[in-house]
Design a protein around this motif. Sequence first.
Motif, mmCIF file in Angstrom:
data_model
loop_
_atom_site.group_PDB
_atom_site.id
_atom_site.type_symbol
_atom_site.label_atom_id
_atom_site.label_comp_id
_atom_site.label_asym_id
_atom_site.label_seq_id
_atom_site.Cartn_x
_atom_site.Cartn_y
_atom_site.Cartn_z
ATOM 1 N N GLY A 170 0.832 -1.195 0.000
ATOM 2 C CA GLY A 170 0.000 0.000 0.000
ATOM 3 C C GLY A 170 0.866 1.243 0.000
ATOM 4 O O GLY A 170 0.623 2.214 -0.713
ATOM 5 N N ILE A 171 1.915 1.212 0.817
ATOM 6 C CA ILE A 171 2.964 2.225 0.819
ATOM 7 C C ILE A 171 4.230 1.564 0.276
ATOM 8 O O ILE A 171 4.518 0.410 0.598
ATOM 9 C CB ILE A 171 3.219 2.763 2.244
ATOM 10 C CG1 ILE A 171 1.936 3.397 2.805
ATOM 11 C CG2 ILE A 171 4.357 3.764 2.263
ATOM 12 C CD1 ILE A 171 1.415 4.596 2.031
ATOM 13 N N THR A 180 20.518 3.194 3.592
ATOM 14 C CA THR A 180 19.422 4.112 3.293
ATOM 15 C C THR A 180 18.135 3.309 3.131
ATOM 16 O O THR A 180 18.074 2.352 2.350
ATOM 17 C CB THR A 180 19.698 4.893 1.998
ATOM 18 O OG1 THR A 180 20.896 5.652 2.152
ATOM 19 C CG2 THR A 180 18.539 5.841 1.678
ATOM 20 N N ALA A 181 17.102 3.692 3.865
ATOM 21 C CA ALA A 181 15.822 2.982 3.790
ATOM 22 C C ALA A 181 14.715 3.947 4.179
ATOM 23 O O ALA A 181 14.837 4.652 5.182
ATOM 24 C CB ALA A 181 15.821 1.765 4.709
ATOM 25 N N TYR A 182 13.661 3.987 3.392
ATOM 26 C CA TYR A 182 12.552 4.875 3.728
ATOM 27 C C TYR A 182 11.338 4.565 2.861
ATOM 28 O O TYR A 182 11.428 3.853 1.854
ATOM 29 C CB TYR A 182 12.949 6.349 3.561
ATOM 30 C CG TYR A 182 13.374 6.772 2.172
ATOM 31 C CD1 TYR A 182 12.460 7.336 1.283
ATOM 32 C CD2 TYR A 182 14.693 6.633 1.748
ATOM 33 C CE1 TYR A 182 12.850 7.740 0.016
ATOM 34 C CE2 TYR A 182 15.090 7.039 0.494
ATOM 35 C CZ TYR A 182 14.166 7.590 -0.374
ATOM 36 O OH TYR A 182 14.554 7.979 -1.638
ATOM 37 N N ASP A 183 10.200 5.092 3.283
ATOM 38 C CA ASP A 183 8.976 5.013 2.492
ATOM 39 C C ASP A 183 9.056 6.047 1.379
ATOM 40 O O ASP A 183 9.258 7.245 1.651
ATOM 41 C CB ASP A 183 7.747 5.296 3.365
ATOM 42 C CG ASP A 183 7.484 4.205 4.385
ATOM 43 O OD1 ASP A 183 7.955 3.068 4.185
ATOM 44 O OD2 ASP A 183 6.798 4.491 5.389
ATOM 45 N N THR A 184 8.898 5.602 0.153
ATOM 46 C CA THR A 184 8.963 6.532 -0.969
ATOM 47 C C THR A 184 7.652 7.275 -1.178
ATOM 48 O O THR A 184 7.630 8.329 -1.812
ATOM 49 C CB THR A 184 9.325 5.795 -2.273
ATOM 50 O OG1 THR A 184 8.278 4.870 -2.606
ATOM 51 C CG2 THR A 184 10.643 5.044 -2.121
ATOM 52 N N GLY A 185 6.561 6.757 -0.648
ATOM 53 C CA GLY A 185 5.238 7.346 -0.834
ATOM 54 C C GLY A 185 4.230 6.251 -1.120
ATOM 55 O O GLY A 185 4.446 5.091 -0.744
ATOM 56 N N PRO A 186 3.130 6.560 -1.774
ATOM 57 C CA PRO A 186 2.125 5.530 -2.037
ATOM 58 C C PRO A 186 2.640 4.489 -3.015
ATOM 59 O O PRO A 186 3.284 4.816 -4.014
ATOM 60 C CB PRO A 186 0.951 6.317 -2.628
ATOM 61 C CG PRO A 186 1.574 7.536 -3.213
ATOM 62 C CD PRO A 186 2.751 7.865 -2.338
ATOM 63 N N GLY A 187 2.380 3.225 -2.686
ATOM 64 C CA GLY A 187 2.605 2.160 -3.640
ATOM 65 C C GLY A 187 1.294 1.920 -4.357
ATOM 66 O O GLY A 187 1.022 2.485 -5.407
ATOM 67 N N CYS A 188 0.436 1.115 -3.722
ATOM 68 C CA CYS A 188 -0.880 0.824 -4.302
ATOM 69 C C CYS A 188 -2.013 1.521 -3.561
ATOM 70 O O CYS A 188 -3.180 1.371 -3.947
ATOM 71 C CB CYS A 188 -1.122 -0.690 -4.289
ATOM 72 S SG CYS A 188 0.098 -1.632 -5.210
ATOM 73 N N ALA A 189 -1.716 2.274 -2.507
ATOM 74 C CA ALA A 189 -2.775 2.822 -1.651
ATOM 75 C C ALA A 189 -3.767 3.684 -2.419
ATOM 76 O O ALA A 189 -4.984 3.509 -2.301
ATOM 77 C CB ALA A 189 -2.155 3.625 -0.505
ATOM 78 N N LEU A 190 -3.274 4.633 -3.203
ATOM 79 C CA LEU A 190 -4.182 5.522 -3.926
ATOM 80 C C LEU A 190 -4.823 4.815 -5.113
ATOM 81 O O LEU A 190 -5.989 5.084 -5.455
ATOM 82 C CB LEU A 190 -3.435 6.778 -4.382
ATOM 83 C CG LEU A 190 -2.924 7.679 -3.255
ATOM 84 C CD1 LEU A 190 -2.191 8.899 -3.823
ATOM 85 C CD2 LEU A 190 -4.067 8.129 -2.336
ATOM 86 N N ILE A 191 -4.092 3.912 -5.757
ATOM 87 C CA ILE A 191 -4.666 3.123 -6.857
ATOM 88 C C ILE A 191 -5.835 2.297 -6.333
ATOM 89 O O ILE A 191 -6.918 2.263 -6.937
ATOM 90 C CB ILE A 191 -3.593 2.209 -7.478
ATOM 91 C CG1 ILE A 191 -2.428 3.027 -8.040
ATOM 92 C CG2 ILE A 191 -4.199 1.331 -8.575
ATOM 93 C CD1 ILE A 191 -1.223 2.188 -8.441
ATOM 94 N N ASP A 192 -5.626 1.634 -5.195
ATOM 95 C CA ASP A 192 -6.694 0.829 -4.601
ATOM 96 C C ASP A 192 -7.885 1.701 -4.203
ATOM 97 O O ASP A 192 -9.046 1.324 -4.410
ATOM 98 C CB ASP A 192 -6.176 0.097 -3.362
ATOM 99 C CG ASP A 192 -5.138 -0.959 -3.690
ATOM 100 O OD1 ASP A 192 -4.947 -1.265 -4.884
ATOM 101 O OD2 ASP A 192 -4.509 -1.483 -2.743
ATOM 102 N N ALA A 193 -7.591 2.876 -3.615
ATOM 103 C CA ALA A 193 -8.679 3.769 -3.193
ATOM 104 C C ALA A 193 -9.511 4.200 -4.386
ATOM 105 O O ALA A 193 -10.750 4.266 -4.310
ATOM 106 C CB ALA A 193 -8.101 4.990 -2.478
ATOM 107 N N ALA A 194 -8.852 4.484 -5.514
ATOM 108 C CA ALA A 194 -9.588 4.893 -6.717
ATOM 109 C C ALA A 194 -10.406 3.736 -7.273
ATOM 110 O O ALA A 194 -11.564 3.919 -7.689
ATOM 111 C CB ALA A 194 -8.607 5.411 -7.767
ATOM 112 N N ALA A 195 -9.834 2.541 -7.297
ATOM 113 C CA ALA A 195 -10.563 1.378 -7.816
ATOM 114 C C ALA A 195 -11.815 1.120 -6.981
ATOM 115 O O ALA A 195 -12.904 0.882 -7.533
ATOM 116 C CB ALA A 195 -9.659 0.153 -7.832
ATOM 117 N N ARG A 196 -11.675 1.206 -5.652
ATOM 118 C CA ARG A 196 -12.844 0.999 -4.788
ATOM 119 C C ARG A 196 -13.864 2.114 -4.972
ATOM 120 O O ARG A 196 -15.074 1.869 -5.071
ATOM 121 C CB ARG A 196 -12.403 0.961 -3.320
ATOM 122 C CG ARG A 196 -11.686 -0.286 -2.891
ATOM 123 C CD ARG A 196 -11.563 -0.331 -1.368
ATOM 124 N NE ARG A 196 -10.712 -1.439 -0.937
ATOM 125 C CZ ARG A 196 -9.413 -1.348 -0.683
ATOM 126 N NH1 ARG A 196 -8.810 -0.170 -0.784
ATOM 127 N NH2 ARG A 196 -8.719 -2.401 -0.313
#
Length: 386
Positions: A170-171, A180-196
Motif C-alpha cells: 500500500g505504501i 538508506t531505507a525509507y517510504d517513498t510514498g504511495p505504492g498501491c494505496a491511492l490506486i486501490d482507493a480509486a478502484a474501490r
Amino acid sequence: MRVIGLMSGTSYDAIDAAAAELRLVGDTLVLRPLGTVSESYDDGLRAALAAALPPGAVTLGDVCRLDTRIGQAFAAAAVRADRELCGGRGDLVASHGQTVYHWVEGGAVHGTLQLGQPAWIAEATGLPVVADFRPRDVAAGGQGAPLVSLVDLLWLRGRPGTPVALNLGGIANLTAPDGTAYDTGPGCALIDAAARGFSGGRLPYDAEGRLAAAGRVDGTLLARLLAEPYYALPAPKTTGKEVFHPGYLRDALAGVGRLTAEDVIATLTALTARTVADAVRAVGATDVLASGGGTRNPVLMRGLADLLPGVAVRRSDALGLPADAKEAYAFAVLGFLTAHGLPGTAPASTGARHPSVLGSLTPGNGGLRLPPPVGGGGPRRLVVEG
C-alpha cells in the motif's frame, strides 16, 4: 528453528503466513523456505478496518473489537501455516499485526499502533509469539519503518553492484546497501482507493493493471500529486494511510476537471512509478528486487522499468524470496532474532539512536523457554537455500 511469519500490509486485504527453517552458521543466517499460505480478511472485518483507518473516527470499543478480531484472524492463519507448512512442529510465531496508525509530526515518529492481539495466536497454536515489533525502534528515536530494512541489508550484502530491495505494498519503501531505507510514498494505496471508489466497492484494486492500461495519464493531476511535500523530505522518513487515504485523493481531484476512472488510475499508477523511480535513482541502484502486491500490476512494473533504463527491475523470487510473501519471511527472521536476543534494527535505516531487540513475547503452552542468547552481534548476511 521453525518460525512462522505473519504479515498484513497497508492494503489490508489478506494475512500472509510464511514458514521458514532458520539457523545460524557462523555469521550467516540460513533461511530455508517451507512455503506460504494466505488468508483473506472476511468482508465484515475488512469493512470495519477500512472504516477505522484515518481519517475515520473510532471509539475505544471499536479498537478493542478490531484488536480481538484481527488477532483471531491471525491465529487462524498461524494454525493453518503450522499444520500445512511445518507439520505441526513450529517453534515460534512472529506476528507483525495490522498497522492502523503511524503518528508522525514534524518529521519525527512519536508512536505507532499495530492491532491483532497475540494472545489469540498463542492460545490457538500453543506456540510462543513475538509481536509488536515497531514500538521499540520508535522509543529509541527511530521511524519504526521500514522495519524489514535489516533483513534486506543482510540479504543484499555481498551482491554485485548496488542492488535495492523494493516493497510495493500500500505504501512503497526501499532499502539500499548503504543502509538508506525509507517510504517513498504511495505504492498501491491511492490506486486501490480509486478502484474501490469508482466501482462502488466492487473492485478492491486494479487487477493486472487493466484499468490503468485503458486510461491516459493526466498531466495536471500528476503535477498536483507530485507537489506533495512528503517527497521532498530527507530520509529517514515514513508515511502511511494517515496521509495517502481516499480523502487525500478526493482533494487532489477537486477542480481538475472531469476524468474517467481509467484516466485517474493511469495517473496514480504513473505517480507511484515516478516517485519510486526517483528514489531508486537517488541511491544509484543498478538492480531492483521488488516484492509486494504491486509487482502483480504489469502496468506499474513496466512504467517503473521504462523510467529506469539500464537498471534491472525484477521480482524478489529471482533470489529465492517470493514477492507475494517476502515481508512475511522477513518478520520470521525478525522473530528469530528476537528469540535469540539479537537486535532487529539497523539505525542507519530507521534513524534510531541504537540497535534494539524488538517486540514483546507472549509465552506458548509450554511456558517461557527461549534458546540461549547468541553473542557476537548477530548475523552479517542472510542466505536463502533452495
